[in-house]
Design a protein around this motif. Sequence first.
Motif, PDB file in Angstrom:
ATOM      1  N   VAL A   6      50.861 -23.503   8.932  1.00 13.31           N
ATOM      2  CA  VAL A   6      50.433 -24.852   8.557  1.00 13.31           C
ATOM      3  C   VAL A   6      51.652 -25.765   8.586  1.00 13.31           C
ATOM      4  CG1 VAL A   6      49.609 -26.331   6.693  1.00 13.31           C
ATOM      5  CG2 VAL A   6      48.412 -24.222   7.218  1.00 13.31           C
ATOM      6  N   ASP A   7      51.535 -26.816   9.361  1.00 13.92           N
ATOM      7  CA  ASP A   7      52.654 -27.728   9.575  1.00 13.92           C
ATOM      8  C   ASP A   7      52.154 -29.137   9.280  1.00 13.92           C
ATOM      9  OD1 ASP A   7      54.735 -29.252  10.443  1.00 13.92           O
ATOM     10  OD2 ASP A   7      54.515 -28.738  12.559  1.00 13.92           O
ATOM     11  N   ALA A   8      52.681 -29.731   8.286  1.00 12.87           N
ATOM     12  CA  ALA A   8      52.447 -31.154   7.984  1.00 12.87           C
ATOM     13  C   ALA A   8      51.393 -31.367   6.907  1.00 12.87           C
ATOM     14  CB  ALA A   8      52.052 -31.949   9.218  1.00 12.87           C
ATOM     15  N   GLY A   9      51.714 -32.297   6.039  1.00 15.02           N
ATOM     16  CA  GLY A   9      50.755 -32.791   5.056  1.00 15.02           C
ATOM     17  C   GLY A   9      50.859 -32.162   3.682  1.00 15.02           C
TER      18      GLY A   9
ATOM     19  N   ALA B 194      43.993 -29.351  13.714  1.00 17.06           N
ATOM     20  CA  ALA B 194      43.382 -28.077  13.312  1.00 17.06           C
ATOM     21  C   ALA B 194      42.128 -27.838  14.150  1.00 17.06           C
ATOM     22  CB  ALA B 194      43.077 -28.093  11.822  1.00 17.06           C
ATOM     23  N   ASP B 195      42.343 -27.478  15.402  1.00 14.15           N
ATOM     24  CA  ASP B 195      41.275 -27.314  16.391  1.00 14.15           C
ATOM     25  C   ASP B 195      41.250 -25.858  16.854  1.00 14.15           C
ATOM     26  OD1 ASP B 195      39.798 -27.111  18.724  1.00 14.15           O
ATOM     27  OD2 ASP B 195      40.471 -29.029  19.539  1.00 14.15           O
TER      28      ASP B 195
ATOM     29  N   GLU C  69      47.660 -17.521   1.005  1.00 15.84           N
ATOM     30  CA  GLU C  69      46.549 -16.665   0.542  1.00 15.84           C
ATOM     31  C   GLU C  69      45.439 -16.607   1.591  1.00 15.84           C
ATOM     32  OE1 GLU C  69      45.302 -18.408  -3.124  1.00 15.84           O
ATOM     33  OE2 GLU C  69      47.132 -17.832  -4.188  1.00 15.84           O
ATOM     34  N   MET C  70      45.265 -17.708   2.322  1.00 10.76           N
ATOM     35  CA  MET C  70      44.237 -17.760   3.370  1.00 10.76           C
ATOM     36  C   MET C  70      44.599 -16.882   4.565  1.00 10.76           C
ATOM     37  SD  MET C  70      43.621 -21.871   3.175  1.00 10.76           S
ATOM     38  CE  MET C  70      43.168 -22.008   4.896  1.00 10.76           C
TER      39      MET C  70
ATOM     40  N   MET D  58      38.710 -25.728   9.042  1.00 12.39           N
ATOM     41  CA  MET D  58      39.150 -25.442  10.418  1.00 12.39           C
ATOM     42  C   MET D  58      40.307 -24.431  10.417  1.00 12.39           C
ATOM     43  SD  MET D  58      37.190 -27.032  12.471  1.00 12.39           S
ATOM     44  CE  MET D  58      35.842 -26.857  11.324  1.00 12.39           C
ATOM     45  N   LEU D  59      41.180 -24.555   9.427  1.00 13.62           N
ATOM     46  CA  LEU D  59      42.299 -23.601   9.329  1.00 13.62           C
ATOM     47  C   LEU D  59      41.779 -22.182   9.152  1.00 13.62           C
ATOM     48  CD1 LEU D  59      44.744 -25.589   7.009  1.00 13.62           C
ATOM     49  CD2 LEU D  59      45.029 -25.133   9.456  1.00 13.62           C
TER      50      LEU D  59
END
Lengths: 67, 259
Positions: free
Chosen positions: B183-186, B135-136, B198-199, B169-170
């Motif tokens: 969003v990928d993973a976790g 997330a950079d 929602e974000m 960071m997202l």
Amino acid sequence: MITIELNGKQQIVPPGSAVTDLLSIIGSDEKSVAIVVNDEIIRPDKRSAHRLLEGDRVEILIFAGGG
Amino acid sequence: MDFLQLGSYTFSSHLILGTGKFSSATVMLEAVRASGAQLVTVALRRFNRDQPADDLFSPLRAVPGITLMPNTSGASTAAEAVRAANIARELSGSPFIKVEIHPNPQHLMPDPIETFEACRILAKEGFLVMPYIAADPVLAKRLEEVGCASVMPLGSAIGSGQGLATVEMLNIIIRESNIPVIVDAGLRSPSEAALAMEMGCGAVLVNSAVAVSDNPPAMAEAFAEAVSAGRKAFKAGLMSKSSLAIATSPLTAFLGAKV
């Protein structure tokens, strides 16, 4: 017979075998695999004409589960 | 209708489903159907004549409305990823490629330098490039500039179920991006997927949370509903936060009030 390398292991095939012959030998469904011979992708329409030679490195790849 | 736009492709579903870790192909297919996902990830593997059930190509092709997104998992350099992408495209017939280059199996964190280089090359070659990244925000912008169709930052480590550990960071990535942020993973729970939507995420990619649940089709459906709810909320516009209470009812005193 000639020896090729198939997915990292030795495989014996009759001389003059095409890629499609190899798929028959190993029982693979031709439509669901990608084939690479010596780093070159062999497209479906070229497989019956592509003859394997002694020492060829063949990769046969499928889609498996992955995220 | 609210579509997820990736290159020239549009999808009505904002949920992308991974196909790893399922107990069987049958369960995986049930989960895919229940999820309503239209974009499904797969991985390249060597054919093994002793394990013919590993082959998911034909079963997935039988599900209507599915586009395959192969990943480059197993690649540890840009060159390997580019090679994997070209082989995968041969088989999938789809321009989508999830660029996934993680050299260390202990943490599976993506290599930003190799990922950037692979994406730069693949975008030029006409792929719809979907990079899995940390997330950079700076890297995300650079990837947008070289023509990626989306960026896919991790919420937390692959398969960890730690949720949106990277939320700050997202938020920056979403604010700065002109391409969908996925969003990928976790992710572990549908509520986390709803929060991501929602974000302002364009989609979420889920695999382990569905595959290792007790009832994958039911969990897939739960994620689909959460993603849909989160997206609707984002589109409707969330109220702003306040440090003070703001009454929703009139505060005029009347009980016991003197007339």
